[in-house]
Design a protein around this motif. Structure first.
Motif, PDB file in Angstrom:
ATOM      1  N   VAL A  59     -73.469 -20.832 -22.949  1.00  0.00           N
ATOM      2  CA  VAL A  59     -72.871 -20.212 -23.663  1.00  0.00           C
ATOM      3  C   VAL A  59     -72.851 -18.920 -24.231  1.00  0.00           C
ATOM      4  O   VAL A  59     -74.161 -18.946 -24.441  1.00  0.00           O
ATOM      5  N   ILE A  60     -71.897 -18.709 -24.968  1.00  0.00           N
ATOM      6  CA  ILE A  60     -72.342 -17.276 -25.722  1.00  0.00           C
ATOM      7  C   ILE A  60     -71.752 -17.613 -27.563  1.00  0.00           C
ATOM      8  O   ILE A  60     -70.954 -17.981 -27.815  1.00  0.00           O
ATOM      9  N   ILE A  61     -72.339 -17.283 -28.646  1.00  0.00           N
ATOM     10  CA  ILE A  61     -72.056 -17.740 -29.999  1.00  0.00           C
ATOM     11  C   ILE A  61     -72.489 -16.021 -30.616  1.00  0.00           C
ATOM     12  O   ILE A  61     -74.038 -15.511 -30.642  1.00  0.00           O
ATOM     13  N   ALA A  62     -71.649 -16.117 -31.075  1.00  0.00           N
ATOM     14  CA  ALA A  62     -71.799 -14.552 -32.053  1.00  0.00           C
ATOM     15  C   ALA A  62     -71.200 -14.125 -33.090  1.00  0.00           C
ATOM     16  O   ALA A  62     -70.151 -15.394 -33.717  1.00  0.00           O
ATOM     17  N   GLY A  63     -70.440 -13.498 -34.550  1.00  0.00           N
ATOM     18  CA  GLY A  63     -69.686 -13.856 -35.553  1.00  0.00           C
ATOM     19  C   GLY A  63     -68.842 -13.934 -35.270  1.00  0.00           C
ATOM     20  O   GLY A  63     -67.705 -13.756 -35.088  1.00  0.00           O
ATOM     21  N   GLY A  64     -68.789 -12.272 -34.430  1.00  0.00           N
ATOM     22  CA  GLY A  64     -66.720 -11.719 -34.113  1.00  0.00           C
ATOM     23  C   GLY A  64     -67.040 -11.270 -32.332  1.00  0.00           C
ATOM     24  O   GLY A  64     -68.365 -10.784 -31.636  1.00  0.00           O
ATOM     25  N   MET A  65     -66.071 -11.154 -31.437  1.00  0.00           N
ATOM     26  CA  MET A  65     -65.970 -10.609 -30.150  1.00  0.00           C
ATOM     27  C   MET A  65     -64.588 -10.474 -30.104  1.00  0.00           C
ATOM     28  O   MET A  65     -63.908 -11.275 -30.511  1.00  0.00           O
ATOM     29  N   GLY A  66     -63.989  -9.659 -29.571  1.00  0.00           N
ATOM     30  CA  GLY A  66     -62.879  -8.703 -28.676  1.00  0.00           C
ATOM     31  C   GLY A  66     -62.471  -9.799 -28.262  1.00  0.00           C
ATOM     32  O   GLY A  66     -62.687  -9.859 -26.909  1.00  0.00           O
ATOM     33  N   ALA A  69     -63.378  -9.725 -24.121  1.00  0.00           N
ATOM     34  CA  ALA A  69     -64.260  -9.740 -24.061  1.00  0.00           C
ATOM     35  C   ALA A  69     -64.379 -11.195 -23.910  1.00  0.00           C
ATOM     36  O   ALA A  69     -65.263 -11.786 -22.797  1.00  0.00           O
ATOM     37  N   GLN A  70     -63.895 -12.091 -24.573  1.00  0.00           N
ATOM     38  CA  GLN A  70     -64.243 -13.459 -24.689  1.00  0.00           C
ATOM     39  C   GLN A  70     -63.129 -14.261 -23.566  1.00  0.00           C
ATOM     40  O   GLN A  70     -63.668 -14.781 -22.504  1.00  0.00           O
ATOM     41  N   GLN A  71     -62.252 -12.994 -22.446  1.00  0.00           N
ATOM     42  CA  GLN A  71     -61.454 -12.980 -21.307  1.00  0.00           C
ATOM     43  C   GLN A  71     -62.828 -12.986 -20.230  1.00  0.00           C
ATOM     44  O   GLN A  71     -62.807 -14.297 -19.317  1.00  0.00           O
ATOM     45  N   LEU A  72     -63.254 -12.201 -20.330  1.00  0.00           N
ATOM     46  CA  LEU A  72     -64.293 -11.755 -19.648  1.00  0.00           C
ATOM     47  C   LEU A  72     -65.121 -12.995 -18.958  1.00  0.00           C
ATOM     48  O   LEU A  72     -65.764 -13.457 -18.162  1.00  0.00           O
ATOM     49  N   PHE A  73     -65.663 -13.628 -20.320  1.00  0.00           N
ATOM     50  CA  PHE A  73     -66.875 -14.584 -20.285  1.00  0.00           C
ATOM     51  C   PHE A  73     -66.431 -15.327 -20.249  1.00  0.00           C
ATOM     52  O   PHE A  73     -67.049 -16.430 -19.227  1.00  0.00           O
ATOM     53  N   ASN A  74     -65.331 -15.900 -20.167  1.00  0.00           N
ATOM     54  CA  ASN A  74     -64.768 -17.382 -19.605  1.00  0.00           C
ATOM     55  C   ASN A  74     -64.446 -16.830 -18.375  1.00  0.00           C
ATOM     56  O   ASN A  74     -64.204 -18.236 -17.364  1.00  0.00           O
ATOM     57  N   GLU A  75     -64.015 -16.286 -17.703  1.00  0.00           N
ATOM     58  CA  GLU A  75     -64.129 -15.710 -16.333  1.00  0.00           C
ATOM     59  C   GLU A  75     -65.209 -15.560 -15.899  1.00  0.00           C
ATOM     60  O   GLU A  75     -64.935 -16.521 -14.291  1.00  0.00           O
ATOM     61  N   ASN A  76     -66.296 -15.719 -16.235  1.00  0.00           N
ATOM     62  CA  ASN A  76     -67.458 -16.314 -15.873  1.00  0.00           C
ATOM     63  C   ASN A  76     -68.137 -17.875 -15.856  1.00  0.00           C
ATOM     64  O   ASN A  76     -69.049 -17.318 -15.616  1.00  0.00           O
ATOM     65  N   GLY A  77     -66.886 -18.077 -16.826  1.00  0.00           N
ATOM     66  CA  GLY A  77     -67.477 -19.540 -16.677  1.00  0.00           C
ATOM     67  C   GLY A  77     -68.382 -19.711 -18.170  1.00  0.00           C
ATOM     68  O   GLY A  77     -69.434 -20.625 -17.916  1.00  0.00           O
ATOM     69  N   ILE A  78     -68.780 -18.487 -19.056  1.00  0.00           N
ATOM     70  CA  ILE A  78     -69.682 -19.285 -20.551  1.00  0.00           C
ATOM     71  C   ILE A  78     -68.433 -19.704 -21.324  1.00  0.00           C
ATOM     72  O   ILE A  78     -67.387 -19.008 -22.073  1.00  0.00           O
ATOM     73  N   LYS A  79     -68.464 -20.765 -22.408  1.00  0.00           N
ATOM     74  CA  LYS A  79     -68.018 -20.631 -24.024  1.00  0.00           C
ATOM     75  C   LYS A  79     -68.223 -19.534 -24.413  1.00  0.00           C
ATOM     76  O   LYS A  79     -69.535 -19.572 -24.544  1.00  0.00           O
ATOM     77  N   VAL A  80     -67.138 -19.471 -25.053  1.00  0.00           N
ATOM     78  CA  VAL A  80     -67.003 -18.649 -26.095  1.00  0.00           C
ATOM     79  C   VAL A  80     -67.666 -18.910 -27.363  1.00  0.00           C
ATOM     80  O   VAL A  80     -66.337 -19.759 -27.747  1.00  0.00           O
ATOM     81  N   VAL A  81     -68.140 -19.320 -28.208  1.00  0.00           N
ATOM     82  CA  VAL A  81     -67.962 -19.881 -29.787  1.00  0.00           C
ATOM     83  C   VAL A  81     -68.699 -18.572 -30.674  1.00  0.00           C
ATOM     84  O   VAL A  81     -69.582 -17.176 -30.431  1.00  0.00           O
ATOM     85  N   VAL A  82     -67.355 -18.558 -31.741  1.00  0.00           N
ATOM     86  CA  VAL A  82     -67.433 -16.923 -32.410  1.00  0.00           C
ATOM     87  C   VAL A  82     -66.419 -17.891 -34.175  1.00  0.00           C
ATOM     88  O   VAL A  82     -66.449 -18.769 -33.299  1.00  0.00           O
ATOM     89  N   GLY A  83     -67.714 -16.632 -34.820  1.00  0.00           N
ATOM     90  CA  GLY A  83     -67.399 -17.036 -35.915  1.00  0.00           C
ATOM     91  C   GLY A  83     -68.405 -17.964 -36.417  1.00  0.00           C
ATOM     92  O   GLY A  83     -68.862 -17.562 -37.714  1.00  0.00           O
ATOM     93  N   GLU A 101     -70.754 -24.682 -38.732  1.00  0.00           N
ATOM     94  CA  GLU A 101     -69.982 -24.022 -39.284  1.00  0.00           C
ATOM     95  C   GLU A 101     -69.461 -22.845 -38.795  1.00  0.00           C
ATOM     96  O   GLU A 101     -69.774 -21.738 -38.940  1.00  0.00           O
ATOM     97  N   LEU A 102     -68.263 -22.848 -38.322  1.00  0.00           N
ATOM     98  CA  LEU A 102     -67.866 -21.539 -38.389  1.00  0.00           C
ATOM     99  C   LEU A 102     -66.557 -20.768 -38.921  1.00  0.00           C
ATOM    100  O   LEU A 102     -65.998 -21.432 -38.904  1.00  0.00           O
ATOM    101  N   SER A 103     -66.407 -19.446 -39.301  1.00  0.00           N
ATOM    102  CA  SER A 103     -65.420 -18.785 -39.913  1.00  0.00           C
ATOM    103  C   SER A 103     -64.076 -18.764 -38.878  1.00  0.00           C
ATOM    104  O   SER A 103     -64.762 -18.548 -37.471  1.00  0.00           O
ATOM    105  N   SER A 104     -63.804 -17.344 -39.062  1.00  0.00           N
ATOM    106  CA  SER A 104     -62.319 -16.700 -38.605  1.00  0.00           C
ATOM    107  C   SER A 104     -63.304 -15.583 -37.385  1.00  0.00           C
ATOM    108  O   SER A 104     -64.894 -15.056 -38.320  1.00  0.00           O
ATOM    109  N   ASN A 105     -63.058 -15.574 -36.541  1.00  0.00           N
ATOM    110  CA  ASN A 105     -63.506 -14.541 -35.584  1.00  0.00           C
ATOM    111  C   ASN A 105     -63.528 -12.802 -36.774  1.00  0.00           C
ATOM    112  O   ASN A 105     -62.513 -12.427 -36.487  1.00  0.00           O
ATOM    113  N   VAL A 106     -64.240 -12.361 -37.244  1.00  0.00           N
ATOM    114  CA  VAL A 106     -64.566 -10.684 -38.020  1.00  0.00           C
ATOM    115  C   VAL A 106     -64.284  -9.839 -36.631  1.00  0.00           C
ATOM    116  O   VAL A 106     -64.176  -8.691 -37.319  1.00  0.00           O
TER     117      VAL A 106
END
Length: 111
Positions: A59-66, A69-83, A101-106
């Motif tokens: 899993v990767i947790i971040a405030g924002g991500m393009g 990058a999200q697609q590449l994480f998904n292709e590598n089997g890593i769940k993306v949590v943004v906001g 609590e998540l806000s929108s992807n910044v």
């Protein structure tokens, strides 16, 4: 399970690729059992998803991500949590307790 968090000064970074460090949390039975601080090796297109996969992240947790990058994480089997925002340790505990609590992807652009 391993959860990676993009971090600046102990807080969730608002742009994962430009963070200072990644905190990588080892989780067993839904509890954090270890935390490692891994310096960001540098923001290069396509590199960080593979780098974090090689470090065992699920899993990767971040405030924002393009989107790319999200697609590449998904292709590598890593769940993306943004906001996410705030203290990294609290964000992980919130995620584990389904209370993060998540806000929108910044970050709505790609590099």
């Amino acid at each position: 399970m391993k959860i990676a968090v993009a971090v600046n000064d102990g807080a969730v970074s608002q742009h994962f690729g430009h963070c200072e460090d990644f905190y990588i949390y080892d989780v067993e039975d839904n509890k954090v059992v270890n935390k490692n601080v891994v310096p960001n090796p540098g923001h290069r297109p396509g590199f960080l998803p593979v780098f974090l996969k090689d470090n065992g992240a699920n899993v990767i947790i971040a405030g924002g991500m393009g989107g790319s990058a999200q697609q590449l994480f998904n292709e590598n089997g890593i769940k993306v949590v943004v906001g996410a925002s705030g203290n990294a340790d609290e964000a992980v505990n919130g995620y584990l307790n389904n209370e993060l609590e998540l806000s929108s992807n910044v970050c709505n652009h790609d590099h």
